[in-house]
Design a protein around this motif. Structure first.
Motif, PDB file in Angstrom:
ATOM      1  N   SER A  14       7.858  -9.503  94.200  1.00  0.00           N
ATOM      2  CA  SER A  14       7.632  -9.223  92.780  1.00  0.00           C
ATOM      3  C   SER A  14       6.587 -10.175  92.206  1.00  0.00           C
ATOM      4  CB  SER A  14       8.942  -9.360  91.993  1.00  0.00           C
ATOM      5  OG  SER A  14       9.900  -8.432  92.428  1.00  0.00           O
ATOM      6  N   ILE A  71       3.049  -9.226  93.448  1.00  0.00           N
ATOM      7  CA  ILE A  71       2.532  -8.043  92.764  1.00  0.00           C
ATOM      8  C   ILE A  71       2.125  -8.421  91.342  1.00  0.00           C
ATOM      9  CG2 ILE A  71       3.101  -5.730  91.913  1.00  0.00           C
ATOM     10  CD1 ILE A  71       2.668  -5.951  94.996  1.00  0.00           C
ATOM     11  N   MET A  72       2.905  -9.275  90.694  1.00  0.00           N
ATOM     12  CA  MET A  72       2.535  -9.739  89.349  1.00  0.00           C
ATOM     13  C   MET A  72       1.201 -10.470  89.375  1.00  0.00           C
ATOM     14  SD  MET A  72       6.202 -11.033  87.848  1.00  0.00           S
ATOM     15  CE  MET A  72       5.582 -11.413  86.202  1.00  0.00           C
ATOM     16  N   ARG A 119      -1.884  -9.073  87.351  1.00  0.00           N
ATOM     17  CA  ARG A 119      -2.262  -9.953  86.237  1.00  0.00           C
ATOM     18  C   ARG A 119      -3.754  -9.847  85.945  1.00  0.00           C
ATOM     19  NH1 ARG A 119      -1.231 -16.374  86.776  1.00  0.00           N
ATOM     20  NH2 ARG A 119      -1.221 -16.806  84.551  1.00  0.00           N
ATOM     21  N   ARG A 175       5.889  -4.562  83.463  1.00  0.00           N
ATOM     22  CA  ARG A 175       7.139  -4.493  84.223  1.00  0.00           C
ATOM     23  C   ARG A 175       7.230  -3.184  85.010  1.00  0.00           C
ATOM     24  NH1 ARG A 175      11.114  -3.235  80.356  1.00  0.00           N
ATOM     25  NH2 ARG A 175      10.417  -1.147  80.882  1.00  0.00           N
ATOM     26  N   VAL A 210       4.884  -3.293  87.979  1.00  0.00           N
ATOM     27  CA  VAL A 210       5.402  -4.162  89.039  1.00  0.00           C
ATOM     28  C   VAL A 210       6.507  -3.432  89.799  1.00  0.00           C
ATOM     29  CG1 VAL A 210       6.649  -6.319  89.539  1.00  0.00           C
ATOM     30  CG2 VAL A 210       4.741  -6.319  87.903  1.00  0.00           C
ATOM     31  N   GLU A 211       7.423  -2.806  89.088  1.00  0.00           N
ATOM     32  CA  GLU A 211       8.518  -2.085  89.734  1.00  0.00           C
ATOM     33  C   GLU A 211       8.003  -0.917  90.570  1.00  0.00           C
ATOM     34  OE1 GLU A 211      11.593  -1.160  86.849  1.00  0.00           O
ATOM     35  OE2 GLU A 211      11.767  -3.276  86.296  1.00  0.00           O
ATOM     36  N   CYS A 266       5.946  -2.762  93.800  1.00  0.00           N
ATOM     37  CA  CYS A 266       6.552  -3.794  94.648  1.00  0.00           C
ATOM     38  C   CYS A 266       7.258  -3.143  95.846  1.00  0.00           C
ATOM     39  CB  CYS A 266       7.540  -4.627  93.835  1.00  0.00           C
ATOM     40  SG  CYS A 266       8.413  -5.848  94.832  1.00  0.00           S
TER      41      CYS A 266
END
Length: 180
Positions: free
Chosen positions: A71, A74-75, A79, A143, A146-147, A150
């Motif tokens: 996670s 991936i953030m 970013r 969010r 990312v979900e 990931c």
């Protein structure tokens, strides 16, 4: 052979799908030593109260650590792509598992005779603490991306593990304080 999504038919999957390699050697009881690339080897084991030597995390603990780390990676990638501002991020993750040894002690059954309540995690909760000045809408968008992207979240979700992921926005340490 890897199934190819028809929408991706023009992409050479052989160029994009790469193998990763881990070697594992069984040591004794619940202990194994693992080697990945040129990194220091590490043990996976069980805690002493479950019959292990506590020489390393359990495989299920490693899965939760992999979820958090994946996670975070991936953030980091997203970013820059979405110009999403965050100062730092940390994760607190819990997984609920069926500890069959308790039933074994109670009934005298062997491990294979105990009917599992959960074949893997009964559920996983992940709390993502992110220091950011972004709006609630931007945080929700980030969010969701990312979900979606990931691999560890997808793997657990595809396995039917109920995932509860909560993002908590925290004020950046560098943010101006009211009245200053």
């Amino acid at each position: 052979m890897t199934q190819v999504n028809p929408e991706l038919a023009d992409i050479n999957g052989e160029e994009r799908i790469k193998s990763i390699h881990v070697s594992t050697e069984y040591i004794s009881r619940y202990q194994s030593v693992n080697r990945i690339r040129d990194l220091p080897e590490f043990c996976i084991d069980e805690p002493k109260d479950l019959g292990g030597r506590n020489s390393g995390p359990t495989a299920l603990e490693m899965t939760l650590a992999a979820l958090n780390s994946c996670s975070a990676m991936i953030m980091f990638i997203l970013r820059g792509e979405f110009k999403f501002d965050f100062e730092d991020v940390r994760f607190e993750t819990d997984g609920w598992i069926d500890v069959r040894r308790i039933e074994m002690k109670r009934t005298g059954k062997t491990y294979s005779q105990v009917e599992p309540i959960a074949a893997h995690y009964a559920r996983v909760t992940q709390r993502v603490y992110v220091r950011t000045t972004e709006s609630a809408d931007r945080i929700a968008f980030f969010r969701d991306e990312v979900e979606r992207l990931c691999p560890m979240q997808r793997m657990l979700s595809d396995a039917g593990v109920p995932l509860e992921i909560e993002w908590i926005a925290e004020e950046p340490a560098s943010a101006p304080r009211p009245g200053n």
